[in-house]
Design a protein around this motif. Structure first.
Motif, PDB file in Angstrom:
ATOM      1  N   LEU A 134       9.328  28.982 -76.061  1.00  0.00           N
ATOM      2  CA  LEU A 134       8.071  29.189 -76.766  1.00  0.00           C
ATOM      3  C   LEU A 134       8.263  29.837 -78.135  1.00  0.00           C
ATOM      4  O   LEU A 134       7.557  29.507 -79.102  1.00  0.00           O
ATOM      5  CB  LEU A 134       7.138  30.073 -75.933  1.00  0.00           C
ATOM      6  N   ALA A 135       9.198  30.770 -78.233  1.00  0.00           N
ATOM      7  CA  ALA A 135       9.328  31.619 -79.424  1.00  0.00           C
ATOM      8  C   ALA A 135       9.484  30.844 -80.732  1.00  0.00           C
ATOM      9  O   ALA A 135       8.863  31.221 -81.744  1.00  0.00           O
ATOM     10  CB  ALA A 135      10.489  32.595 -79.240  1.00  0.00           C
ATOM     11  N   PRO A 136      10.271  29.757 -80.783  1.00  0.00           N
ATOM     12  CA  PRO A 136      10.402  29.055 -82.069  1.00  0.00           C
ATOM     13  C   PRO A 136       9.107  28.398 -82.548  1.00  0.00           C
ATOM     14  O   PRO A 136       8.983  28.081 -83.733  1.00  0.00           O
ATOM     15  CB  PRO A 136      11.466  27.982 -81.771  1.00  0.00           C
ATOM     16  N   HIS A 137       8.166  28.186 -81.660  1.00  0.00           N
ATOM     17  CA  HIS A 137       6.946  27.458 -82.016  1.00  0.00           C
ATOM     18  C   HIS A 137       5.733  28.356 -82.197  1.00  0.00           C
ATOM     19  O   HIS A 137       4.680  27.876 -82.639  1.00  0.00           O
ATOM     20  CB  HIS A 137       6.616  26.430 -80.922  1.00  0.00           C
ATOM     21  N   HIS A 138       5.861  29.649 -81.845  1.00  0.00           N
ATOM     22  CA  HIS A 138       4.690  30.527 -81.850  1.00  0.00           C
ATOM     23  C   HIS A 138       5.055  31.896 -82.411  1.00  0.00           C
ATOM     24  O   HIS A 138       6.121  32.450 -82.105  1.00  0.00           O
ATOM     25  CB  HIS A 138       4.125  30.688 -80.432  1.00  0.00           C
ATOM     26  N   SER A 139       4.143  32.457 -83.201  1.00  0.00           N
ATOM     27  CA  SER A 139       4.316  33.813 -83.714  1.00  0.00           C
ATOM     28  C   SER A 139       4.073  34.814 -82.593  1.00  0.00           C
ATOM     29  O   SER A 139       3.569  34.473 -81.515  1.00  0.00           O
ATOM     30  CB  SER A 139       3.321  34.056 -84.850  1.00  0.00           C
ATOM     31  N   THR A 140       4.386  36.061 -82.869  1.00  0.00           N
ATOM     32  CA  THR A 140       4.150  37.102 -81.866  1.00  0.00           C
ATOM     33  C   THR A 140       2.674  37.198 -81.485  1.00  0.00           C
ATOM     34  O   THR A 140       2.341  37.261 -80.289  1.00  0.00           O
ATOM     35  CB  THR A 140       4.675  38.459 -82.374  1.00  0.00           C
ATOM     36  N   PRO A 141       1.738  37.208 -82.476  1.00  0.00           N
ATOM     37  CA  PRO A 141       0.321  37.219 -82.067  1.00  0.00           C
ATOM     38  C   PRO A 141      -0.062  35.993 -81.241  1.00  0.00           C
ATOM     39  O   PRO A 141      -0.867  36.111 -80.310  1.00  0.00           O
ATOM     40  CB  PRO A 141      -0.431  37.244 -83.404  1.00  0.00           C
ATOM     41  N   GLN A 142       0.493  34.838 -81.561  1.00  0.00           N
ATOM     42  CA  GLN A 142       0.175  33.643 -80.772  1.00  0.00           C
ATOM     43  C   GLN A 142       0.711  33.763 -79.345  1.00  0.00           C
ATOM     44  O   GLN A 142       0.044  33.326 -78.392  1.00  0.00           O
ATOM     45  CB  GLN A 142       0.756  32.396 -81.442  1.00  0.00           C
ATOM     46  N   LEU A 143       1.883  34.339 -79.177  1.00  0.00           N
ATOM     47  CA  LEU A 143       2.415  34.528 -77.827  1.00  0.00           C
ATOM     48  C   LEU A 143       1.524  35.454 -77.011  1.00  0.00           C
ATOM     49  O   LEU A 143       1.245  35.196 -75.829  1.00  0.00           O
ATOM     50  CB  LEU A 143       3.843  35.079 -77.896  1.00  0.00           C
ATOM     51  N   LEU A 144       1.044  36.528 -77.632  1.00  0.00           N
ATOM     52  CA  LEU A 144       0.133  37.432 -76.933  1.00  0.00           C
ATOM     53  C   LEU A 144      -1.172  36.720 -76.587  1.00  0.00           C
ATOM     54  O   LEU A 144      -1.725  36.891 -75.490  1.00  0.00           O
ATOM     55  CB  LEU A 144      -0.142  38.668 -77.792  1.00  0.00           C
ATOM     56  N   GLU A 145      -1.650  35.917 -77.530  1.00  0.00           N
ATOM     57  CA  GLU A 145      -2.887  35.175 -77.274  1.00  0.00           C
ATOM     58  C   GLU A 145      -2.695  34.154 -76.152  1.00  0.00           C
ATOM     59  O   GLU A 145      -3.597  33.931 -75.341  1.00  0.00           O
ATOM     60  CB  GLU A 145      -3.346  34.472 -78.556  1.00  0.00           C
ATOM     61  N   LEU A 146      -1.521  33.536 -76.085  1.00  0.00           N
ATOM     62  CA  LEU A 146      -1.241  32.578 -75.014  1.00  0.00           C
ATOM     63  C   LEU A 146      -1.320  33.251 -73.649  1.00  0.00           C
ATOM     64  O   LEU A 146      -1.925  32.714 -72.704  1.00  0.00           O
ATOM     65  CB  LEU A 146       0.148  31.966 -75.216  1.00  0.00           C
ATOM     66  N   LEU A 147      -0.731  34.435 -73.536  1.00  0.00           N
ATOM     67  CA  LEU A 147      -0.795  35.166 -72.269  1.00  0.00           C
ATOM     68  C   LEU A 147      -2.239  35.498 -71.903  1.00  0.00           C
ATOM     69  O   LEU A 147      -2.649  35.365 -70.740  1.00  0.00           O
ATOM     70  CB  LEU A 147       0.037  36.442 -72.357  1.00  0.00           C
ATOM     71  N   ALA A 148      -3.025  35.920 -72.907  1.00  0.00           N
ATOM     72  CA  ALA A 148      -4.434  36.240 -72.655  1.00  0.00           C
ATOM     73  C   ALA A 148      -5.229  34.992 -72.291  1.00  0.00           C
ATOM     74  O   ALA A 148      -6.128  35.034 -71.439  1.00  0.00           O
ATOM     75  CB  ALA A 148      -5.037  36.919 -73.884  1.00  0.00           C
ATOM     76  N   LEU A 149      -4.897  33.861 -72.936  1.00  0.00           N
ATOM     77  CA  LEU A 149      -5.608  32.610 -72.674  1.00  0.00           C
ATOM     78  C   LEU A 149      -5.415  32.169 -71.220  1.00  0.00           C
ATOM     79  O   LEU A 149      -6.380  31.848 -70.512  1.00  0.00           O
ATOM     80  CB  LEU A 149      -5.095  31.529 -73.623  1.00  0.00           C
TER      81      LEU A 149
END
Length: 511
Positions: free
Chosen positions: A470-485
């Motif tokens: 996931l990391a190469p495709h998403h910023s840190t805020p996006q990763l946090l948002e993915l977990l929340a989603l």
């Protein structure tokens, strides 16, 4: 009496024995022995020569004066007769239909030649587990059709042909003076069976016959020794599979999808669920009437099957009529009174809709949660934030749809099929979402998102491998948002399912 399901010979009635092979999965079949004085009748040999030799050695130690003069093969599957050669002097009995199938059998040659032909994973596993070398096919020397009584010393054993069912020539072995029955593979206990032949109605009829026999102790072809209660359970299973397959066939659902969508409630712990592909396919074959799909074709689908998680039952696309709401949604006018407590799109969502929902009545899910106004007012801004967040709409809807599938929420699925299409997901992509991250057609970034949903639903954490994908495709805020989603829509799915929230009237189920 209770008979432990452990490897070896067990006396289950006077001079009547079962040889059991846990766990009863592929190739681990049971056998039987009926004794009178020094005479014995053996019900089935085993999958390989070494297995059969071990069984006969144990019988010889327990009954050193025994001579096995008669062998009955209950049917034509190799795990019930490939060890016949170790009883060269016995009269070998089978139904004529079983004997005909045994004469055509060359499968042991394929199993004994590793690498010659690529086989399904279950077959490759059997090649690794069992020693198939040295098998000399030893066919029945006497056949019959219908029924036959066989003398074993002073005892009488009754052979009853009930095939075609599991195979073309299945036979029950009834021992009346012991109230005991050896079923061959007409009965599986603790695992899914295999319908090689059918028709399934014959198999159900065979179960009815067993239930009418004066027997107390029943030895299945695979699994522990049981009584009639387990036969009733097994009969119910056959009816469930039949009814599901008929409905799926009528709707044009492919076999593999029908197998994945089979409701496993009460049987989720049964072994070998991939056999549903063979069983549903066999019923499709009956319905088609043209020999399709063939068993070889179905075997090729086994590796594609993945059983639904017990925590994520197969999705019901349309809510069942019997599922009346447990909490009635509040009227839209009452929900609208909460809008002044919010701002912007969150307020609009409770008043006259926002974004794709503009002009729509308040959603039933929100009207249901609105029975707790403070909870609704706290939750709506989070939903609004996620809908307008940092994750691109196509990826967001991909994640929500996979979460809807894993939570088994038809409401969530129906809403987001519509939203997913608007966000750029193709019809074929949406159709593949239930197949999960290994479905062909998704790129590496999509597969990582789908796998993230699965891992959080199953273990509530992401593996290192998925995080690195996931990391190469998403910023840190996006990763946090993915977990929340994923977490938020898992929460919403639980509310929808538990409260039995009805689908909104304006949203017709997709075909």
């Amino acid at each position: 009496m209770a008979v432990p399901f452990t490897l070896g010979l067990h006396e289950i009635a006077a001079d009547t024995y079962a040889y059991l092979q846990p766990n009863g999965s592929w190739g681990f079949s049971n056998a039987g022995l009926i004794v009178s004085g020094d005479e014995g009748l053996l019900v089935d040999t085993l999958f390989s020569v070494p297995q059969t030799r071990d069984m006969l050695d144990e019988m010889a130690r327990a009954l050193p004066r025994l001579t096995i003069g008669t062998l009955v093969n209950s049917h034509s599957d190799g795990d019930h007769w490939w060890g016949n050669q170790l009883l060269p002097d016995a009269t070998i009995l089978a139904s004529e239909a079983a004997a005909a199938a045994m004469r055509r059998d060359r499968l042991h040659e394929l199993f004994a030649a590793p690498g010659a032909v690529r086989l399904p994973r279950v077959a490759e596993d059997m090649r690794k587990t069992f020693d198939f070398t040295g098998i000399t096919p030893t066919l029945p020397t006497r056949t019959f059709s219908g029924e036959l009584e066989v003398a074993v010393g002073r005892r009488t054993v009754r052979l009853i042909e009930v095939g075609p069912a599991h195979t073309a020539g299945d036979v029950l072995v009834h021992v009346p003076d012991a109230a005991t029955l050896f079923t061959g593979d007409i009965l599986f206990v603790g695992g899914h069976p295999v319908i090689h032949s059918g028709p399934v109605e014959n198999w159900i009829t065979a179960c009815d016959l067993i239930l009418c026999l004066d027997v107390e102790t029943i030895v299945p072809g695979h699994g522990p020794v049981v009584g009639k209660r387990e036969v009733r359970t097994f009969r119910d299973y056959l009816e469930r599979v039949r009814d599901h397959a008929v409905r799926a066939h009528g709707a044009g659902v492919p076999v593999i999808q029908a197998a994945r969508e089979m409701d496993l409630d009460t049987i989720a712990d049964w072994d070998d669920p991939e056999r549903l592909v063979l069983n549903i396919g066999a019923i499709y074959r009956e319905l088609n009437g043209d020999g399709t799909p063939g068993e070889e074709e179905l075997m090729g689908l086994l590796d594609q099957y993945a059983a639904p998680s017990p925590a994520a039952p197969a999705l019901r696309v349309v809510p069942r009529p019997a599922d009346a709401p447990r909490i009635a949604p509040r009227p839209a006018s009452e929900i609208a009174t909460l809008a002044p407590r919010l701002e912007g799109p969150a307020a609009q969502l409770l008043a006259d809709g926002a974004g794709p929902l503009a002009g729509r009545p308040v959603l039933n899910v929100l009207a249901t949660i609105g029975n707790h106004p403070d909870l609704l007012v706290g939750l709506v801004p989070l939903l609004t934030q996620l809908a307008q967040g940092l994750i691109p709409p196509r990826q967001r809807e991909l994640v929500i749809l996979r979460t809807a599938h894993r939570t088994g929420s038809p409401y969530e699925w129906q809403h987001h099929v519509r939203l997913g299409a608007a966000a750029g997901l193709t019809e074929s992509e949406i159709a593949r979402i239930p197949d999960g991250p290994d479905s062909p057609g998704f790129d590496g970034a999509d597969r990582a998102l789908l796998r993230a949903v699965d891992e959080l639903c199953e273990g509530h954490t992401l593996s290192s491998a998925t995080w690195q994908e996931l990391a190469p495709h998403h910023s840190t805020p996006q990763l946090l948002e993915l977990l929340a989603l994923i977490g938020t829509y898992t929460l919403i799915g639980g509310i929808l399912n538990s409260c039995r929230v009805p689908l909104d009237d304006w949203l017709a189920p997709s075909a």
